[in-house]
Motif scaffolding. Sequence first.
Motif, PDB file in Angstrom:
ATOM      1  N   GLN A 282     -50.368  13.525   6.666  1.00 48.35           N
ATOM      2  CA  GLN A 282     -48.933  13.297   6.781  1.00 48.35           C
ATOM      3  C   GLN A 282     -48.590  12.630   8.106  1.00 48.35           C
ATOM      4  O   GLN A 282     -47.751  11.727   8.164  1.00 48.35           O
ATOM      5  N   ALA A 283     -49.254  13.060   9.189  1.00 47.13           N
ATOM      6  CA  ALA A 283     -49.015  12.460  10.500  1.00 47.13           C
ATOM      7  C   ALA A 283     -49.392  10.980  10.496  1.00 47.13           C
ATOM      8  O   ALA A 283     -48.686  10.136  11.062  1.00 47.13           O
ATOM      9  N   ALA A 284     -50.510  10.656   9.849  1.00 49.52           N
ATOM     10  CA  ALA A 284     -50.952   9.265   9.777  1.00 49.52           C
ATOM     11  C   ALA A 284     -49.958   8.399   9.009  1.00 49.52           C
ATOM     12  O   ALA A 284     -49.760   7.219   9.317  1.00 49.52           O
ATOM     13  N   ASN A 285     -49.305   8.987   7.998  1.00 49.88           N
ATOM     14  CA  ASN A 285     -48.358   8.235   7.169  1.00 49.88           C
ATOM     15  C   ASN A 285     -47.000   8.051   7.828  1.00 49.88           C
ATOM     16  O   ASN A 285     -46.281   7.092   7.525  1.00 49.88           O
ATOM     17  N   THR A 286     -46.608   8.972   8.705  1.00 49.05           N
ATOM     18  CA  THR A 286     -45.245   8.949   9.242  1.00 49.05           C
ATOM     19  C   THR A 286     -45.148   8.540  10.701  1.00 49.05           C
ATOM     20  O   THR A 286     -44.080   8.124  11.143  1.00 49.05           O
ATOM     21  N   MET A 287     -46.232   8.649  11.473  1.00 42.95           N
ATOM     22  CA  MET A 287     -46.179   8.317  12.895  1.00 42.95           C
ATOM     23  C   MET A 287     -46.760   6.926  13.124  1.00 42.95           C
ATOM     24  O   MET A 287     -47.928   6.673  12.824  1.00 42.95           O
ATOM     25  N   ARG A 288     -45.956   6.040  13.669  1.00 41.17           N
ATOM     26  CA  ARG A 288     -46.401   4.655  13.856  1.00 41.17           C
ATOM     27  C   ARG A 288     -47.255   4.490  15.111  1.00 41.17           C
ATOM     28  O   ARG A 288     -48.211   3.731  15.129  1.00 41.17           O
ATOM     29  N   TYR A 289     -46.863   5.165  16.191  1.00 42.41           N
ATOM     30  CA  TYR A 289     -47.544   4.949  17.471  1.00 42.41           C
ATOM     31  C   TYR A 289     -48.275   6.202  17.953  1.00 42.41           C
ATOM     32  O   TYR A 289     -49.355   6.111  18.509  1.00 42.41           O
ATOM     33  N   GLY A 290     -47.651   7.360  17.789  1.00 42.76           N
ATOM     34  CA  GLY A 290     -48.288   8.588  18.238  1.00 42.76           C
ATOM     35  C   GLY A 290     -49.366   9.053  17.279  1.00 42.76           C
ATOM     36  O   GLY A 290     -49.420   8.641  16.117  1.00 42.76           O
ATOM     37  N   ILE A 291     -50.233   9.907  17.771  1.00 46.89           N
ATOM     38  CA  ILE A 291     -51.284  10.465  16.922  1.00 46.89           C
ATOM     39  C   ILE A 291     -51.710  11.800  17.521  1.00 46.89           C
ATOM     40  O   ILE A 291     -51.718  11.984  18.748  1.00 46.89           O
ATOM     41  N   PHE A 292     -51.995  12.763  16.663  1.00 41.05           N
ATOM     42  CA  PHE A 292     -52.461  14.070  17.109  1.00 41.05           C
ATOM     43  C   PHE A 292     -53.988  14.102  17.058  1.00 41.05           C
ATOM     44  O   PHE A 292     -54.596  13.653  16.078  1.00 41.05           O
ATOM     45  N   THR A 293     -54.596  14.644  18.104  1.00 39.12           N
ATOM     46  CA  THR A 293     -56.049  14.778  18.121  1.00 39.12           C
ATOM     47  C   THR A 293     -56.463  15.983  17.280  1.00 39.12           C
ATOM     48  O   THR A 293     -55.671  16.915  17.080  1.00 39.12           O
ATOM     49  N   PRO A 294     -57.698  16.001  16.773  1.00 42.37           N
ATOM     50  CA  PRO A 294     -58.176  17.184  16.034  1.00 42.37           C
ATOM     51  C   PRO A 294     -58.073  18.463  16.856  1.00 42.37           C
ATOM     52  O   PRO A 294     -57.771  19.532  16.302  1.00 42.37           O
ATOM     53  N   LEU A 295     -58.309  18.381  18.173  1.00 39.16           N
ATOM     54  CA  LEU A 295     -58.200  19.576  19.014  1.00 39.16           C
ATOM     55  C   LEU A 295     -56.768  20.098  19.012  1.00 39.16           C
ATOM     56  O   LEU A 295     -56.539  21.317  18.900  1.00 39.16           O
ATOM     57  N   GLU A 296     -55.804  19.203  19.117  1.00 41.48           N
ATOM     58  CA  GLU A 296     -54.400  19.625  19.120  1.00 41.48           C
ATOM     59  C   GLU A 296     -54.017  20.291  17.804  1.00 41.48           C
ATOM     60  O   GLU A 296     -53.345  21.333  17.796  1.00 41.48           O
ATOM     61  N   VAL A 297     -54.465  19.705  16.697  1.00 37.53           N
ATOM     62  CA  VAL A 297     -54.122  20.291  15.394  1.00 37.53           C
ATOM     63  C   VAL A 297     -54.815  21.633  15.210  1.00 37.53           C
ATOM     64  O   VAL A 297     -54.227  22.581  14.660  1.00 37.53           O
ATOM     65  N   ASN A 298     -56.045  21.764  15.659  1.00 36.34           N
ATOM     66  CA  ASN A 298     -56.740  23.055  15.560  1.00 36.34           C
ATOM     67  C   ASN A 298     -56.045  24.133  16.395  1.00 36.34           C
ATOM     68  O   ASN A 298     -56.001  25.298  16.010  1.00 36.34           O
ATOM     69  N   ILE A 299     -55.478  23.731  17.534  1.00 36.13           N
ATOM     70  CA  ILE A 299     -54.725  24.688  18.349  1.00 36.13           C
ATOM     71  C   ILE A 299     -53.455  25.112  17.619  1.00 36.13           C
ATOM     72  O   ILE A 299     -53.069  26.291  17.634  1.00 36.13           O
ATOM     73  N   ILE A 300     -52.783  24.161  16.968  1.00 37.40           N
ATOM     74  CA  ILE A 300     -51.595  24.502  16.164  1.00 37.40           C
ATOM     75  C   ILE A 300     -51.961  25.537  15.113  1.00 37.40           C
ATOM     76  O   ILE A 300     -51.271  26.550  14.921  1.00 37.40           O
TER      77      ILE A 300
END
Length: 703
Positions: A282-300
């Motif tokens: 979903q992040a890849a489809n909706t965010m044009r410039y920003g991106i979350f790293t796998p580490l950040e998502v795992n922390i979430i």
Amino acid sequence: MSTASATDVDIGARVKSTIRTTADTLYTSVKPAENELARWRRTFEGCAKEEVEGKKYLNPTQFIDAIAPTDEGFNRIKREQYAVLFRVADVSKRGLVSFEDFVVFETLLKRPDADYQLAFSVFDVDASGSIDFDEFKNVLQANLATSGIPFDFDCDWMKLYLGKRGGRHVVAYQEFTQLMKGFQGERLRQAFHYFDKDDDGYIAPDEFQRIIIEVAGHKLSDSVLERLPTLCLMNQGRKISYSEVFAFHNIIREMDAVERVIQHAIRKSKDGRISVSDFLDQAANTMRYGIFTPLEVNIIWHFASRGAATGSSDQRLTLADFEALLDAKWQPPALTSTPETSKSEHFIHDVLEPIYDFAQGGVAGGLGAYAVYPIDLVKTRLQNQRSTVVGEVLYRNAFDCVKKVYTNEGGVRAFYRGVMPQLVGVAPEKAIKITIVNNIVRQRATDPETGAISLPWEIMAGGTAGACQVVVTNPLEIVKIRLQMAGEITRAEGSGAVPRGAVHVIRQLGLVGLYKGATACLCRDVPFSMIYFTAYAHLKKDVFHEGRRGKVLSFGELLISAGVAGMPAAYFTTPADVVKTRLQSQARAGQTVYKGVVDGFSKILTEEGPKALFKGGIARIIRSSPQFSVTLTAFELLNKYFPYPFANQPVPTRPTRQPTDISRIRARNALRILLDCSSGFGMVDQKAAAKGVQQYLPKSLGM
């Protein structure tokens, strides 16, 4: 004042006078509307208790009452911290704010960048229109003192903005806004280095907790703050790396984007749950410039699952799981103690509550039926009209039917012939349909954590309700149809004939006769309820967003949802209704007699064509749509305003959040900018803070 395109040089020249001069200029150029002045006057008069020579003033406590947001709850931002803004409003430095000062402060809050303007004024203690190294250091150092985590003001980062210690480099307003935005990152880096004594790139869990509480404690709920040390479980050493600290900080900075991605992903999910891969997609489809790293998502996922998803990307979470991380004011559900009740009392309530709901469903059904009964009579007359009968067709269309019934059968009263049996019968019919769907089948099939129900179960719930109601519906329908056709039959038989009542019809039919056409009734009611209740639920959820952020639908939204859902349900089930009407009405001489549902469909198609199966379809839409609008809206409003009075544990409802005045939001955001420097900003001894910056105040504004 100059336009928004003025350069920093113009801004600096314009604000080199005292705060009073700046405020007066602002007030005269952005003069507030009279209604705003009246509102500010009411607020000021309601809070001001101090009097000096007959004139009212606000002291710091009263000022906070006047300007602090009313819906904050003050559980993440301490109420007394708003006193920092009092020092901005108190331009004369006498410890009191006059009404004129208050108007200037409120006018300042109307500016779109008021939050940064207020923060700038806190640091610009000499009102020069710029901030030098010593000003910035003294104000900040006084507010960092209680944290126990030092900050090196002689670092290279500070020199980039403010030059060397004692240098002449100062920052104007525009530069200050960027300085404040970048300060937290430098504060985080220095704090990590302070605790990393052996320079191995790791700190202890409790040290990580201290850092986050200091730089972002106001942005996180108590639940997350308490579980900060558990981040060490993400690696084998049971310590926390610099990468993890900055990843967690990035999550906090991008929390709005995190929330949007989660909500969009859950909305697309069939079961109301999402995994790490769903989030990243979903992040890849909706965010044009920003991106979350796998580490950040795992922390979430670590904090949302309370540690259960550590090391697992397959853990599927609900929106409720993320709420503690997304909402700084989140609190766990309160555990309230209730008096113990005996088994007999539980049993009584288990019996009485469904009866209470059943009664409300009956009242709602009666209101809906009465509202559309004249339309139902016209629909029945049109559907029973056989085009193969020799002679003139009695009704050319619905309007012609209305005209002839009104003219030939006694005026308005004729449209309500048979309404009393309908009202008596429709109560249990609608009560069965509504309460079975809402309180039994849907509840059993709904996921208690996500509140989601699958489409097959929604359709099944509607179909079950439609099937159950036929026990009551069929006798009701056949009596109603006979009574609605009575006027037409009487007119055909001659003026001497007397129309019969409901008792006569029931005696004539007998118990078995009352269920004539029951199969056709099932063929109509089961698909009708399948379509209707599924469409109704999705209109509320997907179109009007019921429940999203605690939203409660308005009367109009409920009415529209119920009405629109009834349109396709009514029209697509018209063929079954036509056959049912023909089977249940009393055939006159020369009219075709039908032996059953299949025979009825076959003969109507053969003798009258496919078009005849949709006779009265528009009338059904006109009748069914408003009937169910009134019925379901009335039922939901009765449930809302007259809940079961003896419930032991009423279901908690999330209150709707009233919109906050944008000025209050800007005041809060100004404080948040300061709290990004230190969560304890404004909580230190104000006298000590004032002493540290007093040397920069002009003598005319001395404290």
